[in-house]
Design a protein around this motif. Sequence first.
Motif, PDB file in Angstrom:
ATOM      1  N   UNK A 130       9.300  -4.112  -7.840  1.00  0.00           N
ATOM      2  CA  UNK A 130      10.461  -4.325  -8.716  1.00  0.00           C
ATOM      3  C   UNK A 130      10.257  -3.851 -10.142  1.00  0.00           C
ATOM      4  N   UNK A 131       9.086  -4.189 -10.731  1.00  0.00           N
ATOM      5  CA  UNK A 131       8.831  -3.833 -12.138  1.00  0.00           C
ATOM      6  C   UNK A 131       8.782  -2.316 -12.335  1.00  0.00           C
ATOM      7  N   UNK A 132       8.112  -1.630 -11.386  1.00  0.00           N
ATOM      8  CA  UNK A 132       8.004  -0.160 -11.489  1.00  0.00           C
ATOM      9  C   UNK A 132       9.370   0.498 -11.271  1.00  0.00           C
ATOM     10  N   UNK A 133      10.152  -0.073 -10.347  1.00  0.00           N
ATOM     11  CA  UNK A 133      11.474   0.491 -10.068  1.00  0.00           C
ATOM     12  C   UNK A 133      12.404   0.343 -11.277  1.00  0.00           C
ATOM     13  N   UNK A 184      17.872   3.975 -13.921  1.00  0.00           N
ATOM     14  CA  UNK A 184      19.031   4.859 -14.024  1.00  0.00           C
ATOM     15  C   UNK A 184      19.119   5.816 -12.835  1.00  0.00           C
ATOM     16  N   UNK A 185      17.928   6.329 -12.454  1.00  0.00           N
ATOM     17  CA  UNK A 185      17.875   7.275 -11.341  1.00  0.00           C
ATOM     18  C   UNK A 185      18.059   6.571  -9.998  1.00  0.00           C
ATOM     19  N   UNK A 186      17.560   5.333  -9.914  1.00  0.00           N
ATOM     20  CA  UNK A 186      17.581   4.597  -8.646  1.00  0.00           C
ATOM     21  C   UNK A 186      18.871   3.813  -8.413  1.00  0.00           C
ATOM     22  N   UNK A 200       0.809  -1.224   0.000  1.00  0.00           N
ATOM     23  CA  UNK A 200       0.000   0.000   0.000  1.00  0.00           C
ATOM     24  C   UNK A 200       0.846   1.280   0.000  1.00  0.00           C
ATOM     25  N   UNK A 201       2.188   1.126  -0.011  1.00  0.00           N
ATOM     26  CA  UNK A 201       3.076   2.295   0.036  1.00  0.00           C
ATOM     27  C   UNK A 201       3.099   3.003  -1.324  1.00  0.00           C
ATOM     28  N   UNK A 202       2.887   4.323  -1.373  1.00  0.00           N
ATOM     29  CA  UNK A 202       2.935   5.034  -2.674  1.00  0.00           C
ATOM     30  C   UNK A 202       4.317   4.912  -3.333  1.00  0.00           C
ATOM     31  N   UNK A 203       4.328   4.885  -4.685  1.00  0.00           N
ATOM     32  CA  UNK A 203       5.581   4.668  -5.439  1.00  0.00           C
ATOM     33  C   UNK A 203       6.672   5.674  -5.069  1.00  0.00           C
ATOM     34  N   UNK A 204       6.271   6.906  -4.839  1.00  0.00           N
ATOM     35  CA  UNK A 204       7.232   7.977  -4.567  1.00  0.00           C
ATOM     36  C   UNK A 204       8.042   7.698  -3.298  1.00  0.00           C
TER      37      UNK A 204
END
Length: 899
Positions: A827-830, A835-837, A789-793
């Motif tokens: 994982x998929x969204x990250x 590159x940024x992460x 439930x944690x927002x992506x940001x």
Amino acid sequence: APLSSQFSGLLGTVYRRGNLSFTRDGSALISPVGNRISLFDLKNNKCETFPLATRHNIVCVGLSPDGSLAILVDEEGAALLVSLIGKSVIHHFHFHKPVHSVSFSPDGKKFVITKDNVALMYHAPGKKREFNAFVLDKTYYGPYDETTCIDWTDDSKCFAVGSKDMSTWVFGAERWANLIYYSLGGHKDTIVACFFEENSLDLYTVSQDGALCVWQCDTELDGLKPMPPKEAREKNKIKEDEEFLEEPKGEEIHGKANPNEQEIREKVKYSRVAKYFFNKEGDFNNLTSAAYHKKTHLLVTGFASGIFHLHELPDFNLIHSLSISDQSIASISINCTGDWIAFGCSGLGQLLVWEWQSESYVLKQQGHFNSMVSLAYSPDGQYIVTGGEDGKVKVWNTSSSFCFVTFTDHTSGITAVTFTSSGYVILSASLDGTVRAFDLHRYRNFRTFTSPRPSQFSCLAVDSSGEIVSAGSQDSFEIFIWSMQSGRLLDVLSGHEGPISSLSFNPVKCVLASASWDKTVKLWDMLDSWRTKETLMLNSDVLVVTFRPDGKELAVASLNGQITFWDHENAVQIGSIEGRHDLQMGRKELDKITAKQAAKGKSFTTLCYSADGQSILAGGLSKFVCIYNVKEQILMKKFEISCNFSLDAMEEYLDRRKMTEFGSMALIDEGAGDEDGVAIPLPGVKRGDMSSRHFKPEIRVTCLRFSPTGRSWAATTTEGLLIYSLDSGLIFDPFELDIDVTPSNIRKTLHQKEYTMAIVMALKLNEKKLIQEVIEAVPSNEVDVVCSSLPDLYVEKVLEFLASAFEISCHLEFYLIWAHKLLMLHGQKLKTRSQKLLPVIQFLQKSIQRHFEDVSKLCEWNIYNIKYALAISQQRGMKRLAETSVDEEELESDSDYLM
């Protein structure tokens, strides 16, 4: 991100000069490193450099008996009173003359410093806050030449001072009726050290020619009588008069070398009971340092040849003698238990801690004794490799700050070092005409790459797969390409018309960029049989070239002080920075022109992109490191890497006080002995002329690298390897903060078991302790739900927190569950923002990898122990079975016999 980074450590240099001191508990050692001090925690195997600095190199350190304060004195006599608990400067003071030694009394109420031919006793700063921390109590005169060393009696009633005039003086800290001063001779050379025996006025003195005198006193410490009341009243009257003076001068005590009979009547008397010699017949070796442990009666002496002796006093029995270096031992210190002895050798920058009973090293560290030239981070940011002009390649652990392996295979100076992408292979290029590959598993040189004709290699690059190694030559203007697998030379790339100054592989594509003094940057396509893909023309000689971490941009620094940015795909220049004025050169002591004029010919010699590629670090022959924003092409911040005026090119303007009608005072060589030497460096010498007796190295930044974790950056400088880190606990840096986000509201939300909401609020406030409190309050069976439930940001923020928490927390499994769930669910969204992460993920990997190595060692050891225990129990079981079967056979045979 790099703007808020602060100095966090100094690696590569472990000892320069000055006295070593053990902390009160004897488990840590304080070592002066240039104009800073480092604390070596010997039990936890960690090193920490304090974030404070003097204006010149530190020559003596005095520690208070309770271990909370230290006095640091530099070459010019400027002193800092430092809190060792808060690691901060409390007070500044100037003694106006060079100080030789400083020592606190055992009760912590006074301290004595020696300068010129006097000893000055001050009231020590106490526990309460004082307006003036350094109040002079007494000035002691007596020696004719410079004073060298100090030692106190155990009850702080008296102290002894050694001098270069071969005499030792015993002074009373108070005016005792039977001891105000006493002069001891008996030596033929400078006194190196003097030591009182435990709870006694008996004294040992050691001189430079290797002689030890044992002095016996006819009075015990309890036999010291206070002054008669009449004389004490007169003394108080003098003190009352002094209160009206601007600066109280304290009481003056003038000692006489030959007092008359009346003065020595009913006074303490000393007699020499023995004299011993360290040097054997004909073997002359200067004694340079000594230390004495009163409880165990252990005397340690160090010599100019690097040998040290351990003797038991007062019988002068030799326990053992060892050679630990081929340079003179500058400082010795013994810890409170008498088990560990620390040695400092300033010639090679060595620091050793020796356990004399087991005859083993507790610590053995050495920096590069010449300039450091190059550095590289390992892919996970856990290690740093450095190469020096001494031909050594050293690997340092960033978390402990210790060097754990040194490779000495090269026979000349190193010019470049780098890690391969696996992180277990180090490559180094050298002026000896070889490129060597070192294995970090077995610590050996497993590949040596050479060119058909001997040539000096000036730069080095390895591709992202770690298979292709390239090096540029200074003299043949060629680039050599080797295969890591076979070690064979694959190709020689020619085309440049000047020495190759820099090489860089594109991190994403198979493209090599080479920079040369012929004012070009060439791009070579690895897949298209190394053909020149593009040639970028510049206005000036090119000094350094580097790719952005995503491989889409190329930065080039040239001799005219410009940094240009290129889109290498289309061979188009997309921006430039005029950085010559930002470099801000200092004026050298013997420069005939001003710093402003000298700066016109200066340029950046090292470049490095930050981990996110948004900013670029640039450094050169100056004390500044500049950080530019690549997009806006503006200077964001300048870091002053040193404030040490013991280095050359630090001052912006000429110091008129050092100028005479005959020229600069710097021309006179102070360390030249009897003849008046003149130290004029040869043209182009940057490191000081080694042939002259006295030289000042010039401040410069030779290499800059950003950590792959994005948390820190490092610079190799004249001072050593400096690390600047973001991990500072005092920065309040909120994220999307609103009025309702307060610690009390966060705890209220947590109490209502709204975990996700509480985590988001804590991340907005961005207080590390609070985030830790909230995350650790989440039950382990709820982690899955909270993560989903944690927002992506905020996923990125939690991962960043987990990476830093792994380094200090003991809740290993709990945090591993968090990391596993977050990466599995998001994982998929990250991956889309990889590159940024990347820096955050590498930071996390570094933390987990360190724990994995520690825990796996422990587990392997436990498995081995369990197997051993099982094997022994099985053996015993087999023995018992064998014994019972023998008993049964005997019973059967007995029954057969009876039948």
